[in-house]
Design a protein around this motif. Structure first.
Motif, PDB file in Angstrom:
ATOM      1  N   GLY A 163       1.015   2.099 -13.775  1.00 13.21           N
ATOM      2  CA  GLY A 163       1.016   2.772 -15.068  1.00 13.21           C
ATOM      3  C   GLY A 163       2.407   3.025 -15.611  1.00 13.21           C
ATOM      4  O   GLY A 163       2.561   3.480 -16.756  1.00 13.21           O
ATOM      5  N   LEU A 164       3.433   2.726 -14.839  1.00  9.33           N
ATOM      6  CA  LEU A 164       4.806   2.931 -15.309  1.00  9.33           C
ATOM      7  C   LEU A 164       5.182   1.950 -16.412  1.00  9.33           C
ATOM      8  O   LEU A 164       6.217   2.121 -17.064  1.00  9.33           O
ATOM      9  N   ASN A 165       4.345   0.936 -16.626  1.00 10.04           N
ATOM     10  CA  ASN A 165       4.596  -0.010 -17.707  1.00 10.04           C
ATOM     11  C   ASN A 165       4.386   0.623 -19.085  1.00 10.04           C
ATOM     12  O   ASN A 165       4.821   0.079 -20.085  1.00 10.04           O
ATOM     13  N   TYR A 166       3.729   1.797 -19.120  1.00  8.11           N
ATOM     14  CA  TYR A 166       3.604   2.568 -20.365  1.00  8.11           C
ATOM     15  C   TYR A 166       4.634   3.699 -20.337  1.00  8.11           C
ATOM     16  O   TYR A 166       4.304   4.881 -20.457  1.00  8.11           O
ATOM     17  N   GLY A 185       0.125  15.681  -3.754  1.00  6.50           N
ATOM     18  CA  GLY A 185       1.493  15.190  -3.670  1.00  6.50           C
ATOM     19  C   GLY A 185       2.036  15.262  -2.265  1.00  6.50           C
ATOM     20  O   GLY A 185       2.645  14.293  -1.770  1.00  6.50           O
ATOM     21  N   TYR A 186       1.836  16.381  -1.590  1.00  9.79           N
ATOM     22  CA  TYR A 186       2.363  16.536  -0.231  1.00  9.79           C
ATOM     23  C   TYR A 186       1.659  15.612   0.762  1.00  9.79           C
ATOM     24  O   TYR A 186       2.287  15.092   1.695  1.00  9.79           O
ATOM     25  N   VAL A 187       0.358  15.390   0.577  1.00  7.21           N
ATOM     26  CA  VAL A 187      -0.356  14.452   1.459  1.00  7.21           C
ATOM     27  C   VAL A 187       0.223  13.058   1.313  1.00  7.21           C
ATOM     28  O   VAL A 187       0.505  12.373   2.311  1.00  7.21           O
ATOM     29  N   HIS A 188       0.430  12.626   0.088  1.00  8.46           N
ATOM     30  CA  HIS A 188       0.946  11.272  -0.119  1.00  8.46           C
ATOM     31  C   HIS A 188       2.412  11.164   0.269  1.00  8.46           C
ATOM     32  O   HIS A 188       2.860  10.111   0.747  1.00  8.46           O
ATOM     33  N   SER A 189       3.165  12.247   0.114  1.00  2.00           N
ATOM     34  CA  SER A 189       4.558  12.204   0.563  1.00  2.00           C
ATOM     35  C   SER A 189       4.624  12.124   2.083  1.00  2.00           C
ATOM     36  O   SER A 189       5.502  11.462   2.645  1.00  2.00           O
ATOM     37  N   GLY A 190       3.676  12.801   2.754  1.00  3.92           N
ATOM     38  CA  GLY A 190       3.641  12.726   4.206  1.00  3.92           C
ATOM     39  C   GLY A 190       3.343  11.320   4.706  1.00  3.92           C
ATOM     40  O   GLY A 190       3.848  10.899   5.746  1.00  3.92           O
ATOM     41  N   LEU A 191       2.533  10.580   3.938  1.00  2.00           N
ATOM     42  CA  LEU A 191       2.190   9.207   4.330  1.00  2.00           C
ATOM     43  C   LEU A 191       3.307   8.214   4.015  1.00  2.00           C
ATOM     44  O   LEU A 191       3.497   7.230   4.726  1.00  2.00           O
ATOM     45  N   THR A 192       4.029   8.456   2.931  1.00  2.00           N
ATOM     46  CA  THR A 192       5.077   7.506   2.525  1.00  2.00           C
ATOM     47  C   THR A 192       6.444   7.868   3.070  1.00  2.00           C
ATOM     48  O   THR A 192       7.343   7.027   3.094  1.00  2.00           O
ATOM     49  N   TRP A 196       9.005  -2.586   0.662  1.00  2.00           N
ATOM     50  CA  TRP A 196       8.600  -1.357  -0.026  1.00  2.00           C
ATOM     51  C   TRP A 196       9.684  -0.908  -0.994  1.00  2.00           C
ATOM     52  O   TRP A 196       9.405  -0.614  -2.158  1.00  2.00           O
ATOM     53  N   GLY A 197      10.931  -0.873  -0.539  1.00  2.00           N
ATOM     54  CA  GLY A 197      12.025  -0.486  -1.423  1.00  2.00           C
ATOM     55  C   GLY A 197      12.173  -1.437  -2.596  1.00  2.00           C
ATOM     56  O   GLY A 197      12.410  -1.013  -3.735  1.00  2.00           O
ATOM     57  N   PHE A 198      12.012  -2.737  -2.319  1.00  2.00           N
ATOM     58  CA  PHE A 198      12.119  -3.740  -3.374  1.00  2.00           C
ATOM     59  C   PHE A 198      11.016  -3.552  -4.418  1.00  2.00           C
ATOM     60  O   PHE A 198      11.274  -3.587  -5.630  1.00  2.00           O
ATOM     61  N   TYR A 199       9.789  -3.335  -3.953  1.00  2.00           N
ATOM     62  CA  TYR A 199       8.654  -3.130  -4.860  1.00  2.00           C
ATOM     63  C   TYR A 199       8.862  -1.867  -5.685  1.00  2.00           C
ATOM     64  O   TYR A 199       8.659  -1.861  -6.905  1.00  2.00           O
ATOM     65  N   MET A 200       9.290  -0.787  -5.027  1.00  2.00           N
ATOM     66  CA  MET A 200       9.539   0.457  -5.755  1.00  2.00           C
ATOM     67  C   MET A 200      10.623   0.261  -6.807  1.00  2.00           C
ATOM     68  O   MET A 200      10.483   0.683  -7.967  1.00  2.00           O
ATOM     69  N   GLY A 201      11.719  -0.378  -6.415  1.00  2.00           N
ATOM     70  CA  GLY A 201      12.820  -0.595  -7.347  1.00  2.00           C
ATOM     71  C   GLY A 201      12.426  -1.466  -8.522  1.00  2.00           C
ATOM     72  O   GLY A 201      12.805  -1.188  -9.666  1.00  2.00           O
ATOM     73  N   CYS A 202      11.656  -2.511  -8.243  1.00  2.00           N
ATOM     74  CA  CYS A 202      11.215  -3.408  -9.317  1.00  2.00           C
ATOM     75  C   CYS A 202      10.216  -2.733 -10.241  1.00  2.00           C
ATOM     76  O   CYS A 202      10.043  -3.155 -11.389  1.00  2.00           O
ATOM     77  N   SER A 203       9.542  -1.680  -9.768  1.00  2.00           N
ATOM     78  CA  SER A 203       8.578  -0.956 -10.599  1.00  2.00           C
ATOM     79  C   SER A 203       9.267   0.027 -11.533  1.00  2.00           C
ATOM     80  O   SER A 203       8.821   0.247 -12.660  1.00  2.00           O
ATOM     81  N   PHE A 204      10.356   0.639 -11.063  1.00  2.00           N
ATOM     82  CA  PHE A 204      11.040   1.658 -11.856  1.00  2.00           C
ATOM     83  C   PHE A 204      12.183   1.095 -12.694  1.00  2.00           C
ATOM     84  O   PHE A 204      12.518   1.653 -13.740  1.00  2.00           O
ATOM     85  N   ALA A 205      12.796  -0.011 -12.256  1.00  2.00           N
ATOM     86  CA  ALA A 205      13.982  -0.541 -12.947  1.00  2.00           C
ATOM     87  C   ALA A 205      13.744  -0.920 -14.406  1.00  2.00           C
ATOM     88  O   ALA A 205      14.606  -0.668 -15.254  1.00  2.00           O
ATOM     89  N   MET A 209       0.817  -1.211   0.000  1.00  2.00           N
ATOM     90  CA  MET A 209       0.000   0.000   0.000  1.00  2.00           C
ATOM     91  C   MET A 209       0.856   1.269   0.000  1.00  2.00           C
ATOM     92  O   MET A 209       0.470   2.272  -0.594  1.00  2.00           O
ATOM     93  N   THR A 210       2.019   1.223   0.646  1.00  2.00           N
ATOM     94  CA  THR A 210       2.911   2.383   0.617  1.00  2.00           C
ATOM     95  C   THR A 210       3.354   2.661  -0.814  1.00  2.00           C
ATOM     96  O   THR A 210       3.443   3.822  -1.248  1.00  2.00           O
ATOM     97  N   THR A 211       3.626   1.608  -1.574  1.00  2.00           N
ATOM     98  CA  THR A 211       4.019   1.783  -2.972  1.00  2.00           C
ATOM     99  C   THR A 211       2.871   2.337  -3.799  1.00  2.00           C
ATOM    100  O   THR A 211       3.068   3.217  -4.653  1.00  2.00           O
ATOM    101  N   GLN A 212       1.664   1.842  -3.571  1.00  2.00           N
ATOM    102  CA  GLN A 212       0.511   2.354  -4.311  1.00  2.00           C
ATOM    103  C   GLN A 212       0.271   3.835  -4.005  1.00  2.00           C
ATOM    104  O   GLN A 212      -0.088   4.612  -4.908  1.00  2.00           O
ATOM    105  N   LEU A 213       0.505   4.250  -2.766  1.00  2.00           N
ATOM    106  CA  LEU A 213       0.394   5.661  -2.434  1.00  2.00           C
ATOM    107  C   LEU A 213       1.489   6.467  -3.142  1.00  2.00           C
ATOM    108  O   LEU A 213       1.250   7.586  -3.598  1.00  2.00           O
ATOM    109  N   ALA A 214       2.672   5.884  -3.230  1.00  2.00           N
ATOM    110  CA  ALA A 214       3.778   6.562  -3.915  1.00  2.00           C
ATOM    111  C   ALA A 214       3.462   6.756  -5.391  1.00  2.00           C
ATOM    112  O   ALA A 214       3.846   7.778  -5.992  1.00  2.00           O
ATOM    113  N   PHE A 215       2.771   5.804  -6.007  1.00  2.00           N
ATOM    114  CA  PHE A 215       2.372   5.952  -7.411  1.00  2.00           C
ATOM    115  C   PHE A 215       1.457   7.164  -7.593  1.00  2.00           C
ATOM    116  O   PHE A 215       1.556   7.888  -8.589  1.00  2.00           O
TER     117      PHE A 215
END
Length: 327
Positions: free
Chosen positions: A263-266, A93-100, A214-223, A66-72
């Motif tokens: 959506g980063l897959n596009y 953006g600031y609300v979601h940054s405050g949560l993540t 969370w870091g692993f999920y984020m990295g695997c999404s952007f890599a 869920m932290t990753t989904q908020l980061a998206f």
């Protein structure tokens, strides 16, 4: 030729606008944000109800998702995809940054530099990572332990992603100016809640699992988006359209991949039209891919796991001289 290439993007942009793919989708985002926040709150409610238990590690894994989904959502707000108003995008953006716990201001500035010059050896901060080398020139500049890590980076790449969450918190606190206090508050409240409910050993395990996954999920999404694609250097002659398309890679898949990767897959369509709302990207892909095919522009797309293969192959090839020098 230069004028012709410049007019290519103008022609593509006209097709996209004609299809109304840059129009806002507030209803979609209100629903997505509402569902995300409800699930995020439910995970924390489960944490409070479960109490001092090793089952909390399951909660930590759910919280990582869920932290990753908020980061998206924070990513989309940073690109002004949600609202027409800059102010309302910044509020989201600031609300979601405050949560993540990721600085919105720091990340947006860094990410805009990436979008301006994707995969550029000297100008893209996403290919300026201390423990990795994306070109042989970067590898040759490494010294000490960083050189050893870079020489084995293909093997260490995925294990290193487990540290990405901790790195994001650290960079956010160090580089975010006044927003630093919000980032520190996030860490203090988070740790206070975890150590209040759990025993010290379980609390540490919870933090490691949550932040690591969370870091692993984020990295695997952007890599998969750019790693293993051509790396540009000073003096390249690519126009905007070709620079964005040739350095980016799309990931095949249906609705689940869209959800999984936010959506980063596009990535190609996103780089060409950063403010395009996420649900429109899959429609834009049809137009962009046909347009690139008609003009002989290479359009990279593959499956998710194959993209990781390309990433590892590139990292292994780049680090080969370092391994030979160490023998």
């Amino acid at each position: 030729m230069a004028l012709r290439q410049a007019s290519d993007f103008a022609e593509l942009a006209a097709l996209i606008k004609q299809a109304r793919l840059l129009d806002r989708r507030r209803g979609h985002y209100f629903t997505r944000i509402g569902v995300n926040l409800a699930l995020y709150a439910a995970v924390w409610a489960a944490f409070a109800l479960l109490g001092d238990s090793w089952w909390q590690l399951v909660v930590a894994a759910a919280l990582a998702v869920m932290t990753t989904q908020l980061a998206f959502i924070g990513h989309d707000a940073g690109h002004k995809q949600i609202f027409a108003s800059k102010r309302w995008n910044e509020i989201a953006g600031y609300v979601h940054s405050g949560l993540t716990g990721v600085s919105y201001g720091w990340w947006v500035a860094k990410h805009n530099r990436h979008h301006a010059n994707p995969n550029h050896e000297d100008e893209d901060p996403d290919v300026d990572i201390s423990v990795l080398a994306f070109t042989q020139r970067q590898g040759e500049a490494k010294r000490g332990p960083l050189r050893w890590i870079a020489s084995h980076q293909a093997v260490l790449f995925f294990p290193l992603l487990f540290l990405e969450g901790f790195a994001l918190h650290s960079h956010s606190i160090r580089h975010s100016g006044r927003e630093r206090y919000l980032m520190i508050a996030n860490v203090v409240v988070y740790l206070a809640a975890v150590f209040w409910v759990l025993s010290p050993v379980q609390a540490i395990a919870f933090v490691v699992v949550h932040q690591g996954l969370w870091g692993f999920y984020m990295g695997c999404s952007f890599a998969p988006n750019h790693k293993g694609m051509p790396v540009l250097s000073a003096g390249h002659s690519l126009d905007f359209l070709r620079k964005q398309v040739l350095t980016s890679r799309n990931i095949r898949g249906g609705w689940f991949v869209d959800l999984l990767l936010g959506g980063l897959n596009y990535q190609i369509e996103h780089h060409l039209f950063p403010s395009m709302p996420r649900p429109h990207l899959r429609h834009a892909q049809v137009i962009v891919r046909r347009f690139c095919t008609e003009r002989g522009i290479s359009y990279a797309q593959c499956g998710l796991f194959r993209s990781y293969g390309y990433v590892l192959e590139h990292l292994h090839e780049v680090s080969a001289p370092l391994r030979k020098a160490a023998v």
